[in-house]
Design a protein around this motif. Sequence first.
Motif, short mmCIF file in Angstrom:
data_model
loop_
_atom_site.label_atom_id
_atom_site.label_comp_id
_atom_site.label_asym_id
_atom_site.label_seq_id
_atom_site.Cartn_x
_atom_site.Cartn_y
_atom_site.Cartn_z
N ASN A 53 0.79 -1.23 0.00
CA ASN A 53 0.00 0.00 0.00
C ASN A 53 0.82 1.28 0.00
O ASN A 53 0.30 2.34 -0.34
CB ASN A 53 -0.93 0.02 1.22
CG ASN A 53 -2.07 -0.97 1.09
OD1 ASN A 53 -3.01 -0.75 0.33
ND2 ASN A 53 -1.98 -2.08 1.80
N CYS A 54 2.08 1.19 0.38
CA CYS A 54 2.83 2.42 0.59
C CYS A 54 4.02 2.58 -0.34
O CYS A 54 4.80 3.53 -0.16
CB CYS A 54 3.31 2.49 2.05
SG CYS A 54 1.99 2.32 3.24
N CYS A 57 3.16 4.76 -5.06
CA CYS A 57 3.32 6.10 -5.64
C CYS A 57 4.72 6.66 -5.43
O CYS A 57 5.16 7.52 -6.18
CB CYS A 57 2.32 7.06 -5.03
SG CYS A 57 0.63 6.49 -5.17
N HIS A 58 5.35 6.26 -4.35
CA HIS A 58 6.69 6.75 -4.07
C HIS A 58 7.44 5.62 -3.39
O HIS A 58 6.84 4.66 -2.92
CB HIS A 58 6.66 7.99 -3.17
CG HIS A 58 5.79 7.85 -1.95
ND1 HIS A 58 6.05 6.99 -0.93
CD2 HIS A 58 4.62 8.48 -1.62
CE1 HIS A 58 5.11 7.09 -0.01
NE2 HIS A 58 4.21 7.98 -0.41
N ARG A 66 12.33 8.93 7.87
CA ARG A 66 11.89 9.73 9.01
C ARG A 66 11.11 8.86 9.99
O ARG A 66 10.73 7.75 9.67
CB ARG A 66 11.08 10.92 8.56
CG ARG A 66 9.98 10.60 7.58
CD ARG A 66 9.64 11.80 6.73
NE ARG A 66 10.49 11.87 5.55
CZ ARG A 66 10.69 12.96 4.84
NH1 ARG A 66 10.14 14.08 5.19
NH2 ARG A 66 11.46 12.94 3.77
N MET A 80 -2.60 12.27 2.51
CA MET A 80 -2.49 11.64 1.19
C MET A 80 -3.85 11.21 0.67
O MET A 80 -4.12 11.29 -0.53
CB MET A 80 -1.52 10.45 1.25
CG MET A 80 -0.07 10.87 1.28
SD MET A 80 1.03 9.47 1.39
CE MET A 80 0.81 9.01 3.10
N GLN A 84 -3.79 13.37 -2.28
CA GLN A 84 -2.88 12.69 -3.21
C GLN A 84 -3.45 11.41 -3.83
O GLN A 84 -2.73 10.63 -4.43
CB GLN A 84 -1.55 12.36 -2.49
CG GLN A 84 -0.89 13.55 -1.80
CD GLN A 84 -0.53 14.67 -2.75
OE1 GLN A 84 -0.15 14.44 -3.90
NE2 GLN A 84 -0.67 15.92 -2.29
N LEU A 86 -4.63 8.76 -2.32
CA LEU A 86 -4.47 7.49 -1.59
C LEU A 86 -5.85 6.93 -1.25
O LEU A 86 -6.73 7.67 -0.81
CB LEU A 86 -3.65 7.72 -0.30
CG LEU A 86 -3.47 6.50 0.62
CD1 LEU A 86 -2.78 5.35 -0.09
CD2 LEU A 86 -2.72 6.89 1.89
C1 HEC Z 1 -1.83 7.20 -4.20
C2 HEC Z 1 -0.42 7.50 -4.10
C3 HEC Z 1 0.23 7.32 -2.73
C4 HEC Z 1 0.24 6.20 -1.94
C5 HEC Z 1 -0.36 4.85 -2.25
C6 HEC Z 1 0.98 6.55 -0.74
N1 HEC Z 1 1.44 7.83 -0.82
FE1 HEC Z 1 2.63 8.77 0.51
N2 HEC Z 1 2.69 10.41 -0.67
C7 HEC Z 1 2.11 10.52 -1.92
C8 HEC Z 1 2.51 11.77 -2.51
C9 HEC Z 1 2.10 12.25 -3.91
C10 HEC Z 1 3.35 12.41 -1.61
C11 HEC Z 1 4.09 13.73 -1.76
C12 HEC Z 1 5.44 13.38 -2.34
C13 HEC Z 1 6.37 14.52 -2.35
O1 HEC Z 1 6.22 15.45 -1.53
O2 HEC Z 1 7.29 14.46 -3.16
C14 HEC Z 1 3.43 11.52 -0.44
C15 HEC Z 1 4.16 11.82 0.71
C16 HEC Z 1 4.27 10.99 1.79
C17 HEC Z 1 4.88 11.36 3.05
C18 HEC Z 1 5.46 12.71 3.38
C19 HEC Z 1 6.90 12.75 3.01
C20 HEC Z 1 7.46 14.11 3.34
O3 HEC Z 1 8.11 14.65 2.44
O4 HEC Z 1 7.24 14.59 4.45
C21 HEC Z 1 4.80 10.28 3.86
C22 HEC Z 1 5.31 10.17 5.29
C23 HEC Z 1 4.13 9.24 3.12
N3 HEC Z 1 3.82 9.69 1.87
C24 HEC Z 1 3.88 7.98 3.63
C25 HEC Z 1 3.08 7.04 2.99
C26 HEC Z 1 2.64 5.81 3.62
C27 HEC Z 1 3.02 5.34 5.00
C28 HEC Z 1 1.86 5.17 2.70
C29 HEC Z 1 1.07 3.89 2.90
C30 HEC Z 1 0.02 3.96 3.89
C31 HEC Z 1 1.82 6.02 1.50
N4 HEC Z 1 2.58 7.14 1.72
C32 HEC Z 1 1.15 5.69 0.34
C33 HEC Z 1 1.30 9.60 -2.52
C34 HEC Z 1 1.01 8.34 -2.04
#
Ligand code: HEC
Length: 108
Positions: A53-54, A57-58, A66, A80, A84, A86
């Motif tokens: 799940n995580c 996208c990234h 962190r 998100m 974003q 999610l």
């Molecule tokens: C649908 C797409 C998507 C999914 C799936 C996703 N993320 Fe993200 N997330 C993003 C985007 C877009 C960003 C912003 C990226 C950036 O700032 O470059 C982000 C940023 C983050 C950040 C902030 C990072 C920062 O720069 O402070 C965290 C923490 C994070 N995600 C954790 C998670 C976790 C944990 C999961 C699983 C539960 C998850 N992400 C799943 C799209 C997603």
Amino acid sequence: MKSKMVLLLPAILGLLWVAPAVAGDHVEAAEEYKTDSETGLIKAPGFDTVKNNCTVCHSARLFTSRGYTRKIWLEQIRWMQDTQGLWEFSPEVEEEILDYLETFYPPS
Ligand code: HEC
């Protein structure tokens, strides 16, 4: 005399072997687990769910570099979800993800 030595030596060696193991009880939970070479995530309970799940996208490194409290992890997820794209998690899946993140990626 000689026979006593024969008994004592394994006992001493045994002690040397056991002592570090006992001291090691206090290591961080994360150190007991291996790290997934593909994602860099700690392979502990919840790993598969977080990986699935995580890391869509990234990369996981975006968030494993962190550490947050459970509250802040949840805020990140909500952010998100709100902005974003999610997807929503069932309460069980969300619990598992938060348990994992809170345990293995706490504030440093
Ligand atoms: C649908 C797409 C998507 C999914 C799936 C996703 N993320 Fe993200 N997330 C993003 C985007 C877009 C960003 C912003 C990226 C950036 O700032 O470059 C982000 C940023 C983050 C950040 C902030 C990072 C920062 O720069 O402070 C965290 C923490 C994070 N995600 C954790 C998670 C976790 C944990 C999961 C699983 C539960 C998850 N992400 C799943 C799209 C997603």
